[in-house]
Motif scaffolding. Structure first.
Motif, PDB file in Angstrom:
ATOM      1  N   GLY A 167      45.543   2.948  19.037  1.00 44.31           N
ATOM      2  CA  GLY A 167      45.722   4.368  18.794  1.00 44.31           C
ATOM      3  C   GLY A 167      46.985   4.724  18.041  1.00 44.31           C
ATOM      4  O   GLY A 167      47.009   5.718  17.306  1.00 44.31           O
ATOM      5  N   ASP A 168      48.036   3.932  18.215  1.00 48.76           N
ATOM      6  CA  ASP A 168      49.295   4.231  17.523  1.00 48.76           C
ATOM      7  C   ASP A 168      49.424   3.497  16.196  1.00 48.76           C
ATOM      8  O   ASP A 168      50.501   3.460  15.591  1.00 48.76           O
ATOM      9  CB  ASP A 168      50.491   3.908  18.411  1.00 48.76           C
ATOM     10  N   GLY A 169      48.336   2.908  15.709  1.00 56.35           N
ATOM     11  CA  GLY A 169      48.361   2.258  14.408  1.00 56.35           C
ATOM     12  C   GLY A 169      48.904   0.842  14.472  1.00 56.35           C
ATOM     13  O   GLY A 169      49.226   0.312  15.538  1.00 56.35           O
ATOM     14  N   VAL A 170      49.022   0.249  13.302  1.00 55.20           N
ATOM     15  CA  VAL A 170      49.403  -1.161  13.189  1.00 55.20           C
ATOM     16  C   VAL A 170      50.846  -1.332  12.755  1.00 55.20           C
ATOM     17  O   VAL A 170      51.624  -2.052  13.371  1.00 55.20           O
ATOM     18  CB  VAL A 170      48.466  -1.887  12.196  1.00 55.20           C
ATOM     19  N   SER A 171      51.241  -0.653  11.676  1.00 58.76           N
ATOM     20  CA  SER A 171      52.591  -0.856  11.144  1.00 58.76           C
ATOM     21  C   SER A 171      52.939   0.261  10.169  1.00 58.76           C
ATOM     22  O   SER A 171      52.054   0.856   9.546  1.00 58.76           O
ATOM     23  CB  SER A 171      52.675  -2.211  10.415  1.00 58.76           C
ATOM     24  N   ASP A 172      54.234   0.554  10.056  1.00 58.65           N
ATOM     25  CA  ASP A 172      54.725   1.473   9.028  1.00 58.65           C
ATOM     26  C   ASP A 172      55.081   0.659   7.789  1.00 58.65           C
ATOM     27  O   ASP A 172      55.743  -0.380   7.889  1.00 58.65           O
ATOM     28  CB  ASP A 172      55.971   2.224   9.500  1.00 58.65           C
ATOM     29  N   VAL A 173      54.633   1.136   6.637  1.00 57.73           N
ATOM     30  CA  VAL A 173      54.925   0.471   5.363  1.00 57.73           C
ATOM     31  C   VAL A 173      55.566   1.502   4.435  1.00 57.73           C
ATOM     32  O   VAL A 173      55.020   2.591   4.231  1.00 57.73           O
ATOM     33  CB  VAL A 173      53.649  -0.111   4.732  1.00 57.73           C
ATOM     34  N   ASN A 174      56.709   1.166   3.872  1.00 60.56           N
ATOM     35  CA  ASN A 174      57.471   2.112   3.061  1.00 60.56           C
ATOM     36  C   ASN A 174      57.132   2.018   1.579  1.00 60.56           C
ATOM     37  O   ASN A 174      56.902   0.931   1.044  1.00 60.56           O
ATOM     38  CB  ASN A 174      58.971   1.866   3.230  1.00 60.56           C
ATOM     39  N   VAL A 175      57.138   3.174   0.928  1.00 61.61           N
ATOM     40  CA  VAL A 175      57.020   3.266  -0.527  1.00 61.61           C
ATOM     41  C   VAL A 175      58.379   3.707  -1.068  1.00 61.61           C
ATOM     42  O   VAL A 175      58.966   4.674  -0.571  1.00 61.61           O
ATOM     43  CB  VAL A 175      55.937   4.275  -0.948  1.00 61.61           C
ATOM     44  N   TYR A 176      58.872   2.999  -2.071  1.00 58.77           N
ATOM     45  CA  TYR A 176      60.206   3.261  -2.608  1.00 58.77           C
ATOM     46  C   TYR A 176      60.144   3.680  -4.076  1.00 58.77           C
ATOM     47  O   TYR A 176      59.233   3.268  -4.816  1.00 58.77           O
ATOM     48  CB  TYR A 176      61.078   1.999  -2.521  1.00 58.77           C
TER      49      TYR A 176
END
Length: 324
Positions: free
Chosen positions: A282-291
């Motif tokens: 429910g809380d997702g897998v991972s945060d991935v950043n865009v720069y």
């Protein structure tokens, strides 16, 4: 030194603050608040970490209030710090308008900005920035090429483009980077998949499912956190289809090739329309950043310098969570 938490209460103290407060301290605190780390703020401002810490201490002394809560290497803002950050962002926005006001008329600025981008940058804030930039500098030509993250970084290192919008898991010593978006990735399946519409699923129900994924979803790639998550959870399914394009990943998931790990905000409309189904966790897998990336050794034209100045202003005056 313990900083009082009562703040500036007397009229005399407030008058002193108005007359003597150092804007550079507020500018430094603005970067500290946005980066959430003294070390990252130091790197961004090309200063030492002790210099950043000293600037923060001086600002807290002048304001007579604690601005941050320290938790090891990470920091968070106190309630007063959050208010000061908002005021600092507003002040920065006001001060930054001085430059354009003193420039030559916008129509005299010509040139070309070559921007490389990964597919599907979905951000109203970014769209508004592009619209304003074009309105202010209509003679500047913008060329946008859509590439894989690895190709964006390679091109910037070779100085064949002005800027890039890309994932960048490992910081590149020759590239400047500014955080633009933080995307939460989660698992989804399409209408043709056997798990579509099923409620009360758990991670164990996904362990043997095949995947549709990005070509950078591999150990060492820009999306390696997704690979690591599957390995840690003991997933046994294989990647049956892959692409560097988010649009093609969406197509393949919709066609039932397998489940896909996709940015939540990109898929939200399809979930609402009943085309995609959200899967656990429910809380997702991972945060991935865009720069936003650019080569610090590359000399910018006037058009490129204005593009970067306006882009950084947008980032400084917009909270990370408000950029979608």
């Amino acid at each position: 030194m313990t900083v009082p938490s009562s703040g500036l209460r007397s009229p005399e103290a407030r008058r002193f603050l108005n007359d003597r407060l150092d804007w550079n301290l507020l500018r430094t605190f603005l970067v500290i608040g946005q980066e959430g780390s003294l070390s990252r703020a130091a790197a961004r401002l090309h200063l030492s970490q002790p210099a950043i810490s000293q600037a923060l201490k001086r600002l807290e002394e002048q304001l007579q209030v604690s601005l941050v809560i320290r938790r090891g290497p990470r920091i968070s803002l106190s309630s007063a710090g959050q208010e000061v950050l908002q005021i600092a962002a507003e002040l920065y926005g006001t001060v930054s308008r001085l430059g354009p006001a003193l420039e030559e008329p916008a129509e005299t600025v010509t040139g070309r900005v070559h921007l490389l981008s990964i597919s599907r940058i979905q951000s109203r804030c970014y769209d508004d920035f592009l619209a304003r930039f074009h309105q202010d500098y209509p003679q500047v030509e913008l060329e946008v090429d859509v590439l894989r993250s690895s190709d964006v970084i390679s091109a910037l290192l070779q100085k064949t483009a002005s800027f890039g919008l890309s994932l960048c898991r490992t910081p590149q010593p020759r590239l400047e980077q500014r955080l633009v978006l933080q995307q939460r990735y989660a698992f989804f399946c399409g209408r043709r998949h056997r798990l579509f519409g099923r409620k009360h699923l758990n991670l164990a129900d996904l362990q043997s499912e095949n995947f549709v994924s990005f070509t950078s979803d591999q150990l060492g790639g820009n999306l390696s956190p997704l690979t690591v998550f599957r390995d840690q959870q003991g997933f046994t399914g294989r990647i049956v289809a892959s692409s560097a394009s988010l649009d093609e990943i969406l197509r393949l998931v919709d066609c039932g090739f397998g489940i896909g790990c996709l940015p939540e905000h990109i898929v939200a409309a399809d979930v609402q329309a009943g085309k995609m189904w959200r899967l656990p966790p429910g809380d997702g897998v991972s945060d991935v950043n865009v720069y936003l990336l650019w080569n610090r050794e590359q000399k910018h034209t006037q058009a490129e310098a204005l593009f970067l100045e306006r882009f950084e202003h947008m980032l400084l005056t917009t909270e990370l969570g408000e950029r979608f």
